[in-house]
Design an enzyme around this catalytic site. Structure first.
Site, mmCIF file in Angstrom:
data_model
loop_
_atom_site.group_PDB
_atom_site.id
_atom_site.type_symbol
_atom_site.label_atom_id
_atom_site.label_comp_id
_atom_site.label_asym_id
_atom_site.label_seq_id
_atom_site.Cartn_x
_atom_site.Cartn_y
_atom_site.Cartn_z
ATOM 1 N N HIS A 124 0.813 -1.252 -0.077
ATOM 2 C CA HIS A 124 0.152 -0.072 -0.216
ATOM 3 C C HIS A 124 0.886 1.201 -0.041
ATOM 4 O O HIS A 124 0.416 2.327 -0.272
ATOM 5 C CB HIS A 124 -0.738 -0.158 1.106
ATOM 6 C CG HIS A 124 -0.602 0.105 2.373
ATOM 7 N ND1 HIS A 124 -0.297 -0.656 3.435
ATOM 8 C CD2 HIS A 124 0.147 1.437 3.181
ATOM 9 C CE1 HIS A 124 0.251 -0.429 4.712
ATOM 10 N NE2 HIS A 124 0.685 0.928 4.319
ATOM 11 N N ASP A 155 -0.002 -7.484 1.189
ATOM 12 C CA ASP A 155 0.381 -6.074 1.443
ATOM 13 C C ASP A 155 2.006 -5.842 1.593
ATOM 14 O O ASP A 155 2.568 -5.216 2.522
ATOM 15 C CB ASP A 155 -0.298 -5.403 2.648
ATOM 16 C CG ASP A 155 -0.102 -3.972 2.560
ATOM 17 O OD1 ASP A 155 0.144 -3.327 1.709
ATOM 18 O OD2 ASP A 155 -0.551 -3.418 3.755
ATOM 19 N N SER A 215 4.716 2.375 8.097
ATOM 20 C CA SER A 215 4.423 1.119 7.072
ATOM 21 C C SER A 215 5.593 0.571 6.428
ATOM 22 O O SER A 215 6.199 1.358 5.692
ATOM 23 C CB SER A 215 3.037 1.541 6.395
ATOM 24 O OG SER A 215 2.065 1.464 7.041
#
Length: 863
Positions: A124, A155, A215
């Site tokens: 993402h 992901d 992230s």
């Protein structure tokens, strides 16, 4: 940013277990469809300096100092030389205006280095990217990065940087184990992102908050990576989730195979916590499991499992009545974790209780694309506009962004290409007045024709020549449009709203070259199905070819990805041996000529493996089957096909039944000796009334086209003539196989196996020792050893021809070779321009081969 949830139909489990000092007593499942990450400063390392917005404030310095106090020096040291900041510029198509692209969006995340000069980050962080750059700690320089592979299901993404300066002084991190409950971990990243996939994934909950920008950063357990940070809870400070190393390692294995995917059972089920339901399905007190409700018709499980089966265990691991299985001897996790951590090409041993009886099945785990896609990352939206009605395929993002019911997302497809097509919008015009309430309704039929997908709907409407167009919608609604007026209004609507085209690029009619036009004119009406004759039983019985017209036609599948092939083919097994028709097509097919298509015929389907589109990944997936002793490949004249497979993809074709060899052996058995220079063509074999007795005129038509343009098999997409011709080359092979097996005696069957093995390797060898790594030649069966009388061993010999002597040895029109064949009972093949230069191959009984060798050497010396 708003965080929203949706029901997920993915089949990869998300496992949550709290780490640090706030571990729960039991592990639980959480279904998270998106992520909106929040900052956790206590475990964050400083951001790179060099720009005004990246300067560390006193508050941030305090956070950094606190991190240094609470984080072991080893973790900080590792992070400084292995964790990078990722900057992404992205742009994606608009959901409700699919012809438009959204404004560019800038975001940042984290990544870390692993061996092989790879950078791991979250999918993402880089999805829909137009530009990706990375920045090292303490440096103002941004380095351009390339997204090598992206796995939206998990992901995760892999980045590469083609700049030696970037890698100077950097260290690679090592992946460790899954942390235990209450074991302390440390999160590292650059805080400063947005939501992603709806797919379920194995995750671990930690009490360190994950903030925007963290992230993709590593989570350390000691001096090794325990996982990748990827999302947090916006309503709870200090709670985050990481992707654990089993998922990361599975993803990295997929990267090497150039295809990211997770195994799946493709079923819906319910738990068995109620004692009455267990009694009803005859479960004993020591049995636990889950009840099968529905099975995807396109899955391998559909061939084995049934509704109301109770799945008791997977690969020997019992499933609890709550659908959980043991995990790391600490707790439990949903059974789907066992499935997802396998490759889609693998199988699982499923133990079921069916009507009170236990049974086991080896079930393929190839995932089936859902009827409603979970996401639309990294690709343009498909759309079609007609009469102001905007038609689109339904997707989970569309459901999430509208007021539509979730029920459609639970439906299973009936065919591989199926889509749910809906009316997304009605672009106002007099032509569509009164139909405003039809938005978001599914289109069931167009002029009585059931709609398969958006492309099919577009094709039916564009080819419509009737005065009125009727669309049958869900809820029994009917939409009627005047065809001529609707087309006229459509042009005005497109112009006024500045919509560039009535359809997306993927629906646009293909621009054909003059050569393609000739082919299409020569072809008949388009078809993607054909008849495969039912093979007669060995011994000559069974049904005749004339009866195949009464049988339903089987589909012809164009294969560009391994997952489109049957699991039984991809995973050869002694428990389920297969016999398939097999052939290859290409440009001047040999070691140098390009292999373009590989045809595989099953009784219930034909698969055209598109080597050009699928490339090495697809051929690598096919390699075990083509080399397996458990799959018999029926082919006509295997030499050049085997040569191309070996030199272009390293595949050693094995266990073939060559119909050309079989024909010769049957002729020998029946006392007939064919002319030495008489080649047994596939066309003549089909025409022989003893076998098929059919004409194959289209083969000559294709040959003419190939002579006019040798690149005939390279054009994409394949024309109807190409598809039909490729399918015709294999659809009769299974019929021929059974017909011939009934005619061959035991001795001939052994010769067939031996010669097939030798023919496969002959043009692949530069000398008579090069085939040492090939499968062994089938040994002589004991039942053929009767005293001193037994068939003579057959061998392959490779002779070198002095440079420039090949033409002299074979003479004009092969006269000398024919003379040698008359003197000995051996097959003599030459390499020549297509094969290995200056090589001659001799196949046959040992004595005959030695005689041919002596004659050939003598002639070489004579010249």
């Amino acid at each position: 940013m708003e965080k929203f949830y949706c029901n997920s139909s993915g089949l990869v489990p998300r496992f949550l277990v709290v780490c640090n000092n706030s571990a729960p007593k039991t592990a639980t499942l959480r279904y998270v469809s998106s992520s909106n990450l929040r900052c956790s400063s206590k475990t964050s390392t400083p951001a790179p300096s060099g720009t005004a917005k990246d300067k560390i404030t006193p508050k941030e310095e305090s956070s950094v100092d606190e991190a240094k106090k609470t984080t072991p020096p080893s973790a900080i040291d590792l992070a400084l030389n292995s964790v990078v900041k990722v900057f992404t510029v992205s742009s994606k198509p608009r959901l409700f205006q699919p012809w438009q692209i959204s404004m560019q969006n800038e975001c940042s995340g984290s990544g870390f280095l692993i061996s092989g000069k790879k950078i791991i980050t979250n999918a993402h962080v880089v999805d829909n990217h137009t530009s990706v750059k990375v920045q090292k700690h303490g440096s103002a320089t941004m380095y351009k990065a390339k997204v090598r592979m992206i796995g939206h299901e998990c992901d995760l993404a892999i980045l590469e940087v083609d700049n030696d300066e970037f890698w100077e002084g950097m260290k690679f991190l090592e992946l460790g184990d899954v942390p235990k409950l209450q074991e302390e971990v440390h999160l590292v990243g650059y805080p400063c992102e947005y939501s992603h996939s709806s797919t379920e994934l194995l995750t671990i909950q930690i009490d360190a908050a994950i903030n925007s920008g963290n992230s993709g950063g590593p989570v350390f357990l000691g001096n090794k990576v325990a996982g990748v940070a990827f999302e947090g809870l916006f309503w709870s400070d200090g709670i985050g989730y990481m992707i654990p190393t089993p998922v990361v390692k599975h993803f990295l294995d997929c990267v090497e195979e150039k295809h990211v995917s997770f195994g799946s059972m493709n079923i819906s089920y319910q738990t068995m916590g109620n004692a009455q339901i267990r009694d009803y399905f005859k479960m004993s007190k020591d049995m636990t499991g889950i009840l099968v409700n529905e099975i995807n018709p396109l899955s391998d499980a559909y061939n084995f499992l049934k509704k109301d089966d109770v799945i008791l265990a997977i690969d020997g691991v019992p499933i609890g009545n709550d659908s959980k299985v043991p995990f790391l001897n600490q707790d439990t996790v949903d059974f789907k974790h066992l499935v997802s951590m396998k490759k889609p090409s693998e199988t699982a041993l499923i133990k079921v209780l069916r009507e009170g009886k236990e049974c086991e099945f080896n079930v393929g785990l190839k995932p089936v694309k859902p009827l409603v896609p979970l996401h639309n990352f990294d690709k343009m939206r498909s759309y079609y506009v007609y009469g102001g009605f905007l038609f689109v395929p339904l997707s989970q993002p569309y459901i999430d962004g509208s007021d539509m019911c979730e029920c459609s997302s639970k439906k299973m497809p009936k065919k591989a290409s199926e889509q749910i097509v809906i009316i997304s919008q009605i672009l106002e015009d007099d032509i569509n007045a009164g139909y405003a309430s039809f938005e978001d309704l599914q289109v069931k039929k167009v002029n009585g024709i059931e709609v398969d997908n958006l492309k099919h709907l577009c094709q039916v409407i564009e080819e419509c020549s009737t005065g009125f167009l009727r669309l049958d919608l869900e809820n029994e609604k009917v939409l009627i449009l005047n065809n001529k007026l609707a087309r006229k209004a459509n042009s005005t609507i497109l112009k006024e709203l500045k919509i560039p085209s009535a359809m997306s690029d993927d629906l646009q009619p293909r621009q054909v070259s003059r050569f393609d036009a000739v082919i299409e004119m020569a072809s008949s009406s388009p078809t993607q199905r054909t008849h495969v004759p039912i093979p007669p039983e060995p011994g000559g019985g069974g049904r005749s070819l004339t009866q195949d017209a009464n049988e339903p036609p089987v589909p012809i599948h164009i294969v560009t990805e391994p997952l489109q092939l049957p699991a039984d083919f991809l995973n050869p097994s002694p428990e389920k041996k297969l016999v398939i028709g097999f052939d290859c097509e290409g440009v001047d097919l040999c070691r140098h000529g390009k292999l373009c298509i590989m045809q595989i015929a099953f009784p219930n389907a034909i698969y055209l493996v598109d080597v050009i589109q699928g490339g090495e990944v697809l051929m690598k997936a096919c390699k075990p089957a083509l080399e397996s002793a458990y799959i018999t490949k029926v082919i006509h004249d295997c030499k050049r096909d085997s040569e191309a497979l070996y030199f272009q993809f390293g595949i050693r074709l094995h266990n073939v039944v060559d119909t050309q060899i079989a024909f010769s052996l049957i002729e020998e058995q029946e006392g007939r000796r064919r002319p030495l220079d008489d080649y047994i063509s596939f066309v003549s074999l089909l025409a022989d009334p003893r076998y098929c007795g059919i004409s194959y005129e289209e083969k000559e038509e294709v040959r003419v086209l190939m002579r006019q343009d040798p690149k005939f098999w390279t054009y994409r997409p394949m024309t109807e003539l190409m598809i039909r011709a490729a399918a015709d080359d294999v659809r009769f092979l299974l019929y021929l196989y059974h017909k011939m097996m009934g005619k061959l005696n035991q001795r001939s069957l052994w010769h067939l196996a031996v010669r097939g093995s030798l023919y496969c390797r002959c043009l692949c060898c530069m000398n008579d020792t090069d085939f040492a790594n090939w499968p062994t030649v089938p040994p002589l069966p004991d039942n053929l050893k009767i005293g001193d009388q037994c068939p003579e061993e057959e061998i392959l010999s490779v002779l070198d021809v002095p440079p420039g002597k090949m033409g002299r040895v074979i003479g004009r029109k092969g006269a000398s070779i024919l003379a040698i064949k008359e003197a000995c009972n051996a097959e003599i093949l030459i390499g020549g321009a297509k094969g290995p230069p200056d090589k001659i191959f001799v196949i046959g009984p040992v004595k005959e081969v030695r005689k041919a060798e002596a004659i050939l050497r003598g002639r070489m010396i004579d010249y």
